[in-house]
Design an enzyme around this catalytic site. Structure first.
Site, PDB file in Angstrom:
ATOM      1  NE  ARG A 177      18.721  38.841  18.610  1.00 33.60           N
ATOM      2  CZ  ARG A 177      19.554  37.809  18.717  1.00 33.60           C
ATOM      3  NH1 ARG A 177      20.114  37.287  17.638  1.00 33.60           N
ATOM      4  NH2 ARG A 177      19.828  37.276  19.888  1.00 33.60           N
ATOM      5  CB  SER A 254      15.742  43.134  23.408  1.00 33.54           C
ATOM      6  OG  SER A 254      15.895  42.140  24.394  1.00 33.54           O
ATOM      7  CD  GLU A 364      15.900  42.690  18.521  1.00 33.69           C
ATOM      8  OE1 GLU A 364      15.365  41.584  18.390  1.00 33.69           O
ATOM      9  OE2 GLU A 364      16.719  42.939  19.409  1.00 33.69           O
TER      10      GLU A 364
END
Length: 372
Positions: A177, A254, A364
């Site tokens: 990520r 998320s 995130e």
């Protein structure tokens, strides 16, 4: 996603003091001083260059799926990238087919276009909201496939020189990520290119839940259209496919990444977790990188959140922000929330997991003019 925006050039729309909430999937965020939409690469380059010369702060917005913008908004120009070119081609040296898309192309539209054209490769990333240009920045991944597995190259505007250039994946520092494009503003992604599989052949189906639904063995390759259909079904069940009528999808996906711990930290954390939840409970943990035994251990953020006492729908039906009723990793706006309320919930969850297990969860999304 970093800061950048527009005022002149081949711009299709310019607005002043427009709230940015309507530009994000969370539907949160205060106004920018100016909001400009650019519908081709030339206007993106001209606009960013012009604003940089003026010393104007710039916020670049694609699909807005990975942005948390402060209630105070952004004191500068927000540039919305609306470019939508998609082209298929074949590499002269490799002979492999690829697809190249402008940064503003809606990601799922690109996935659908490749499958409809008879190719595979992108199908496991179906249903992910946002624009194509953001995918290498985050090294977006789902159901056993990451952008790093299929990325051919990225075209960027170098704001220092004002020039465009193509960058190979090896230069991007792609990781879980993340990439070296994240949290930097000197490069602006204007186009992306991905390798494709002929005959609509999927990537190897490595995610067990997906292989079970498809009735195949892990590692098998199947029809990409069938994979896409099942991935979309899985994502809808978790509230991860945008639906304006479903507040569980009013999120940034998320909110926390799965924590990655080195060997020593993982041993300490796993011992503490088992002490709290019981020695007989299986704790989901995976190698952070299957090819590197020294890369550390990845824990499941969703599992930690649930075991720390945060259930789906927390803190309750009367709250303007809640954990999704379908997936504890998504923090959702129930229709009348503020960014401050969302951040308070994020802090509550982060601190609760740390107090229970000593593991720190990290957000995130890109946080604009705010922090947790």
């Amino acid at each position: 996603m970093c800061t950048a925006t527009a005022t002149v050039g081949a711009v299709t729309d310019t607005r002043r003091s427009e709230p940015l909430a309507g530009r994000t999937t969370l539907r949160l965020g205060g106004p920018a001083r100016v909001v400009v939409r650019c519908d081709d690469t030339r206007s993106v380059v001209e606009t960013v260059t012009d604003l940089d010369q003026q010393g104007e702060p710039v916020l670049i917005i694609g699909g807005g799926s990975n942005l948390v913008i402060a209630d105070e908004g952004f004191d500068g120009t927000a540039m919305v990238i609306g470019s939508d070119r998609i082209e298929f081609g074949t590499g002269r040296e490799s002979g492999r087919t690829h697809v190249t898309a402008d940064a503003g192309v809606a990601w799922d539209d690109l996935v659908a276009a490749t499958v409809d054209a008879g190719f595979g490769g992108l199908e496991c990333l179906s249903g992910i909201p946002g624009a194509a240009g953001a995918t290498p920045v985050q090294n977006v991944g789902a159901y056993g496939v990451e952008v790093a597995d299929i990325l051919r190259e990225v075209q960027v505007l170098d704001r220092r020189s004002g020039g465009l250039r193509w960058v190979a994946p090896a230069e991007l520092g792609l990781g879980y990520r993340t990439s070296n494009l994240k949290h930097r503003c000197d490069f602006v992604v204007v186009a992306v290119s991905f390798w494709l599989n002929e005959n609509r052949e999927s990537q190897p189906v490595s995610y067990r839940e997906l292989s079970t639904m498809l009735g195949v063995q892990p590692g098998d390759r199947v029809d990409a259209a069938a994979v896409r259909e099942q991935v979309l079904a899985l994502r809808r069940g978790k509230g991860m496919v945008l639906d304006p009528d479903d507040h569980d999808t009013w999120s940034a996906g998320s909110f926390f990444t799965n924590p990655i711990l080195d060997a020593q930290a993982a041993t300490t954390a796993l011992h503490r977790i088992r002490t709290v939840v019981g020695a007989d409970v299986s704790v989901p943990s995976y190698p952070a990188d299957a090819a590197d035994e020294n890369a550390g251990i990845k824990l499941s953020a969703g599992w930690l959140i649930e075991r720390a006492g945060f259930s789906r729908g927390y803190p309750g039906p009367d709250s303007p922000v809640r954990l999704s009723t379908k997936h504890t990793l998504a923090l959702t706006n129930r229709g009348a929330a503020t960014t401050d309320e969302l951040l308070d919930l994020a802090r509550d969850v982060r601190d609760g997991v740390f107090d229970a297990f000593g593991v720190t969860l990290r957000p995130e999304p890109v946080l604009v003019n705010c922090a947790i």
